[in-house]
Design a protein around this motif. Sequence first.
Motif, short mmCIF file in Angstrom:
data_model
loop_
_atom_site.label_atom_id
_atom_site.label_comp_id
_atom_site.label_asym_id
_atom_site.label_seq_id
_atom_site.Cartn_x
_atom_site.Cartn_y
_atom_site.Cartn_z
N UNK A 143 19.50 45.32 12.76
CA UNK A 143 20.87 45.19 13.27
C UNK A 143 21.90 45.09 12.14
N UNK A 144 21.72 44.12 11.22
CA UNK A 144 22.67 44.03 10.10
C UNK A 144 22.66 45.27 9.20
N UNK A 145 21.46 45.82 8.97
CA UNK A 145 21.38 47.01 8.13
C UNK A 145 22.16 48.17 8.75
N UNK A 146 22.00 48.38 10.04
CA UNK A 146 22.71 49.46 10.73
C UNK A 146 24.22 49.22 10.69
N UNK A 147 24.64 47.97 10.86
CA UNK A 147 26.07 47.66 10.84
C UNK A 147 26.67 47.92 9.46
N UNK A 148 25.95 47.57 8.42
CA UNK A 148 26.44 47.80 7.05
C UNK A 148 26.44 49.29 6.74
N UNK B 13 35.28 42.19 10.39
CA UNK B 13 35.04 41.71 11.75
C UNK B 13 34.26 42.73 12.58
N UNK B 14 34.55 44.00 12.40
CA UNK B 14 33.82 45.04 13.13
C UNK B 14 32.36 45.06 12.68
N UNK B 15 32.13 44.91 11.39
CA UNK B 15 30.75 44.88 10.89
C UNK B 15 29.99 43.69 11.44
N UNK B 16 30.62 42.53 11.49
CA UNK B 16 29.98 41.34 12.06
C UNK B 16 29.69 41.55 13.54
N UNK C 271 26.88 51.58 8.77
CA UNK C 271 27.95 52.18 9.57
C UNK C 271 29.26 52.29 8.79
N UNK C 272 29.39 51.53 7.70
CA UNK C 272 30.58 51.62 6.86
C UNK C 272 30.63 52.94 6.09
N UNK C 273 29.49 53.60 5.95
CA UNK C 273 29.44 54.89 5.26
C UNK C 273 29.88 55.97 6.25
N UNK C 274 30.94 56.67 5.94
CA UNK C 274 31.42 57.69 6.87
C UNK C 274 30.39 58.80 7.10
N UNK C 275 30.42 59.34 8.29
CA UNK C 275 29.62 60.49 8.71
C UNK C 275 28.13 60.18 8.85
N UNK D 152 21.50 54.37 10.12
CA UNK D 152 21.22 53.08 10.75
C UNK D 152 20.29 53.18 11.95
N UNK D 153 20.24 54.35 12.58
CA UNK D 153 19.38 54.54 13.75
C UNK D 153 17.93 54.77 13.35
N UNK D 154 17.70 55.38 12.22
CA UNK D 154 16.35 55.83 11.84
C UNK D 154 15.32 54.69 11.76
#
Length: 179
Positions: A61-66, A36-39, A68-72, A78-80
């Motif tokens: 947007x979806x790429x950055x959200x996915x 849900x957080x990723x969505x 974001x699951x990778x810690x650190x 996702x910003x780049x």
Amino acid sequence: QNRVIKALGAKEEKVSQNILSEINSQIKSFILVKFLITVALTVVLTAGLLIMGINYAYIWGPLAAILNLIPFIGAVLGIIPPALVALIEFNSFWMVAMVVLFFVLVQALESNLITPKLLADKVNLNPLAILIVSMYWGWLWGAIGVILAVPITACFKVICDHIEALQPIGILLGGKSKT
């Protein structure tokens, strides 16, 4: 299941089934919260990029959200791409700064307020316990440890709640009291 029943003894078969059922519920809750957080991140990040006029917002947007699951490093990765697109498209460092600031604000809210609160409520763990075990498992196993910290601790808490000698540990790890 059979091994857990053997480990706790045949007399404790009901307790074993309760433990396994609660562990299953905790893991499902954890995965649901992460999904849900990723969505939600996908929707917010895509909408923000669309409002700023960044091309291919439906990809970034979806790429950055996915990511974001990778810690650190996931949030930074996702910003780049959208920042580079903003630089190329608008040839302005102000637009790049806006994109970066938007991502930093959204991801800071998500990672420091929303996710810990939702995880603490759904997996019944104390937010401080989540922070401490994430640091410990991250130190021990790196990024994989951070990802697995909450499910491992939730399982451990369920076991502690059902074994009388370990109940004080379960209480310390616990979130909201059921009483």
